[in-house]
Design an enzyme around this catalytic site. Structure first.
Site, mmCIF file in Angstrom:
data_model
loop_
_atom_site.group_PDB
_atom_site.id
_atom_site.type_symbol
_atom_site.label_atom_id
_atom_site.label_comp_id
_atom_site.label_asym_id
_atom_site.label_seq_id
_atom_site.Cartn_x
_atom_site.Cartn_y
_atom_site.Cartn_z
ATOM 1 N N HIS A 10 0.923 -1.200 0.048
ATOM 2 C CA HIS A 10 -0.042 0.013 0.083
ATOM 3 C C HIS A 10 0.866 1.329 -0.157
ATOM 4 O O HIS A 10 0.786 2.138 -0.746
ATOM 5 C CB HIS A 10 -1.002 -0.124 1.236
ATOM 6 C CG HIS A 10 -1.773 -1.180 1.106
ATOM 7 N ND1 HIS A 10 -2.443 -1.775 0.183
ATOM 8 C CD2 HIS A 10 -2.113 -2.276 2.305
ATOM 9 C CE1 HIS A 10 -3.165 -2.910 0.522
ATOM 10 N NE2 HIS A 10 -2.825 -3.108 1.439
ATOM 11 N N CYS A 42 -7.301 -7.002 3.872
ATOM 12 C CA CYS A 42 -8.485 -6.746 4.560
ATOM 13 C C CYS A 42 -9.769 -7.231 3.934
ATOM 14 O O CYS A 42 -10.570 -7.617 4.684
ATOM 15 C CB CYS A 42 -8.704 -5.396 4.994
ATOM 16 S SG CYS A 42 -8.866 -4.338 3.559
#
Length: 443
Positions: A10, A42
């Site tokens: 990320h 996630c």
């Protein structure tokens, strides 16, 4: 300007995209151990629970996508060493075993985190898995197909989401944690009690206050998880104990916390000149406590990576810190929190902590329907400053915690929150917003 980026999930992806957008002529080179990037871990539980039909949907960028921006993406390449004095790195091509050097003008460390894996007896048995990356996700889904008894170790967000997903797939599911409550870092007891009741009502075996001791097996495959208080059948075990910064590469070379998290300033600069860091390998400034902590969240990572793009040449845009805002949906319960819980505030700060909790319907009772919501506000009795909050409802009212995050970031008091202007419309809310109402109760 040549920029080398080490690691690309990320924070790394955000850094690369923003560096190339701002400095089109820069040479940006990525070195990544995996064969993919930008994977949203996630979403693994959503994939396990078949809410998302393919694991591939959890990517939001690709090596090819970065190459179109003019980035040189070296996948399956591991950085072995960094020479900060001479601005050189040593790299190994994991496909060919070739070892070579490369040089940089600016270095970006987005090394990420890795699951904490204690050394348990029997830990090398088959079907004991981690839950972090794309390969883990595929392995969990593949092996869960034939598993009847699934044990999830660790009741943080990832663990509880996986437990729900396995139960929804008809597995005999056990959720184990050494803490006395699930999600204890994020929520106070009033909220975790509701979540635990949801799990128990669905048949999930919630085992709390027990420490895993070892794994037993039949042949080479796990068959049982043994804690200090009991034994639990297991065809499949998923370890979700927590995460640690993946910073062995810079150990002893950069300023870090004792756990290895790299210390950075408000412009993402490390203790070495022209070396930046972002994401799960770093500390964050935690505004509610006015200190620095290790809080690995994808939201922090993309924000910090974006800041590197703005500050790589000159320090221009400061990091505003974080409130650690997060949300989760457990069965029908929509839950969110921001800032300090009452328990964490009392245990980790010197504040004179107080709190109020309120249950009210989300909109006027004259409407055809309405849903109760429980909201909690944590504050400092001396300064009156708002420190944190939590909300739970069967209706999605989680955005209230995003609003409260701004309140905390700007050091607002309970008096100010009580009188803050929020709109009223009977379809959506009451004349006094839930945030107004809980702050008024604090007064």
């Amino acid at each position: 300007m040549k920029v080398i980026v080490v690691g690309c999930t990320h924070a790394g992806t955000a850094s690369v995209v923003n560096i190339k957008n701002k400095y089109e002529d820069s040479e940006v080179v990525v070195y990544e151990k995996n064969d993919n990037l930008s994977f949203l871990s996630c979403g693994i539980a959503l994939n396990v629970g078949k809410v998302i039909d393919t694991t591939e949907k959890l990517f939001y960028n690709s090596p090819e996508g970065l190459q179109k921006l003019g980035v040189k993406t070296n996948m399956k390449h591991e950085v072995l060493d960094i020479d900060f004095v001479n601005k050189k790195i040593t790299v190994k091509n994991l496909l060919t075993d070739e070892v070579f050097e490369d040089n940089y003008d600016k270095l970006v460390l987005t090394l990420g985190s890795w699951p904490i894996v204690p050394k348990f007896e029997g830990g090398s048995l088959e079907n004991i898995l981690l839950c972090k990356n794309y390969d883990h996700a595929k392995e969990i889904i593949k092996r869960s197909e034939n598993a009847e008894n699934v044990v999830v170790i660790g009741a943080g967000y990832i663990g509880v989401e996986l437990a729900e997903a396995f139960e929804m797939q008809g597995k005999n599911t056990t959720l184990i944690d050494a803490e006395e409550r699930i999600m204890a870092k994020y929520l106070d007891k009033e909220f975790t009690d509701i979540a635990e009741t949801e799990f128990k009502s669905k048949g999930v075996n919630v085992v709390l206050g027990q420490k895993v001791q070892k794994f037993n097996g039949v042949g080479n495959k796990v068959s049982e998880v043994v804690t200090d208080k009991g034994e639990y059948k297991a065809d499949l075990v998923v370890m979700c104990i927590g995460f640690a910064p993946n910073t062995k590469l810079v150990k002893g070379k950069l300023d870090t916390l004792p756990n290895g998290a790299i210390i950075i300033d408000e412009y993402m600069r490390t203790s070495e000149t022209d070396v930046f860091a972002a994401g799960d390998c770093c500390v964050v400034r935690y505004n509610p406590a006015n200190d620095t902590r290790y809080i690995p969240l994808a939201t922090n990572a993309v924000r910090m990576g974006t800041l590197i793009g703005n500050n790589i040449v000159n320090p221009t845009l400061k990091y505003m810190g974080t409130q650690g805002t997060s949300g989760i949906k457990i069965y029908e319960q929509c839950i969110a929190s921001t800032g300090l819980t009452e328990e964490v505030a009392k245990n980790t700060t010197n504040y004179n902590v107080d709190s109020v909790i309120l249950t009210d319907n989300h909109r006027p009772e004259f409407m055809p329907d309405f849903e109760p919501a429980t909201i909690k506000l944590v504050f400092d009795k001396d300064t009156r400053r708002v420190l944190g909050g939590q909300i739970i409802s069967k209706l999605d009212l989680t955005q209230y915690m995003n609003t409260l995050s701004v309140v905390i970031q700007n050091n607002m008091t309970i008096e100010e929150l009580a009188m803050t202007d929020f709109f009223f419309q009977p379809h959506f809310n009451k004349p006094w917003s839930l945030l107004n109402t809980v702050a008024l109760q604090a007064l």
